[in-house]
Design a protein around this motif. Structure first.
Motif, PDB file in Angstrom:
ATOM      1  N   GLU A   1     -24.591  10.657 -38.892  1.00  0.00           N
ATOM      2  CA  GLU A   1     -23.936  11.281 -40.039  1.00  0.00           C
ATOM      3  C   GLU A   1     -22.466  10.869 -40.071  1.00  0.00           C
ATOM      4  O   GLU A   1     -22.175   9.717 -40.327  1.00  0.00           O
ATOM      5  N   GLN A   2     -21.519  11.766 -39.771  1.00  0.00           N
ATOM      6  CA  GLN A   2     -20.103  11.439 -39.914  1.00  0.00           C
ATOM      7  C   GLN A   2     -19.407  11.158 -38.588  1.00  0.00           C
ATOM      8  O   GLN A   2     -18.192  11.073 -38.536  1.00  0.00           O
ATOM      9  N   ARG A   3     -20.149  10.998 -37.513  1.00  0.00           N
ATOM     10  CA  ARG A   3     -19.523  10.726 -36.221  1.00  0.00           C
ATOM     11  C   ARG A   3     -20.344   9.704 -35.447  1.00  0.00           C
ATOM     12  O   ARG A   3     -21.474   9.407 -35.799  1.00  0.00           O
ATOM     13  N   MET A   4     -19.721   9.167 -34.405  1.00  0.00           N
ATOM     14  CA  MET A   4     -20.395   8.169 -33.574  1.00  0.00           C
ATOM     15  C   MET A   4     -20.982   8.829 -32.335  1.00  0.00           C
ATOM     16  O   MET A   4     -20.411   9.757 -31.782  1.00  0.00           O
ATOM     17  N   CYS A   5     -22.098   8.300 -31.952  1.00  0.00           N
ATOM     18  CA  CYS A   5     -22.769   8.727 -30.727  1.00  0.00           C
ATOM     19  C   CYS A   5     -22.717   7.548 -29.760  1.00  0.00           C
ATOM     20  O   CYS A   5     -23.130   6.447 -30.112  1.00  0.00           O
ATOM     21  N   TYR A   6     -22.201   7.774 -28.563  1.00  0.00           N
ATOM     22  CA  TYR A   6     -22.116   6.721 -27.556  1.00  0.00           C
ATOM     23  C   TYR A   6     -22.969   7.079 -26.356  1.00  0.00           C
ATOM     24  O   TYR A   6     -23.010   8.238 -25.934  1.00  0.00           O
ATOM     25  N   CYS A   7     -23.644   6.071 -25.818  1.00  0.00           N
ATOM     26  CA  CYS A   7     -24.429   6.277 -24.610  1.00  0.00           C
ATOM     27  C   CYS A   7     -24.498   4.971 -23.818  1.00  0.00           C
ATOM     28  O   CYS A   7     -24.185   3.900 -24.330  1.00  0.00           O
ATOM     29  N   ILE A   8     -24.899   5.087 -22.578  1.00  0.00           N
ATOM     30  CA  ILE A   8     -25.083   3.942 -21.698  1.00  0.00           C
ATOM     31  C   ILE A   8     -26.282   3.141 -22.188  1.00  0.00           C
ATOM     32  O   ILE A   8     -27.272   3.713 -22.638  1.00  0.00           O
TER      33      ILE A   8
END
Length: 104
Positions: free
Chosen positions: A82-89
């Motif tokens: 949506e309006q934000r970023m999701c970060y993961c390994i």
């Protein structure tokens, strides 16, 4: 007492060892901030939606540059939610890094 001679790896061992890939991954981890970000994401365990500026005391633009290096190396994945970023390994790339280091 005589010092034993070093033995060189067999050709078979060196074929699986990708020097360029290892160098690129190590370069991506060549700054303490990037290592800190990677450790944070690894310890977080799930998708991280927070601000990396809460993790490291740097300006957002500086942190963004470090995140870009990690993303270009494939060590982390950033996907919009949506309006934000999701970060993961990226577990596959992290495993590759571990395997390449183990072959040293």
């Amino acid at each position: 007492m005589k010092t034993p001679a070093c033995t060189s790896p067999s050709l078979k061992d060196s074929v699986d060892f990708n020097v360029e890939e290892l160098a690129m991954l190590c370069k991506a981890l060549g700054h303490p901030v990037r290592v800190q970000l990677l450790v944070h994401l690894n310890n977080h365990g799930t998708c991280f939606f927070g601000k990396f500026t809460d993790v490291v005391p740097l300006a957002a633009s500086t942190v963004s540059q470090h995140v870009t290096v990690l993303k270009e190396a494939g060590l982390i994945i950033g996907s919009p939610d949506e309006q934000r970023m999701c970060y993961c390994i990226n577990p596959k790339r992290l495993e590759l890094l571990k395997q390449l280091i183990n072959k040293l």
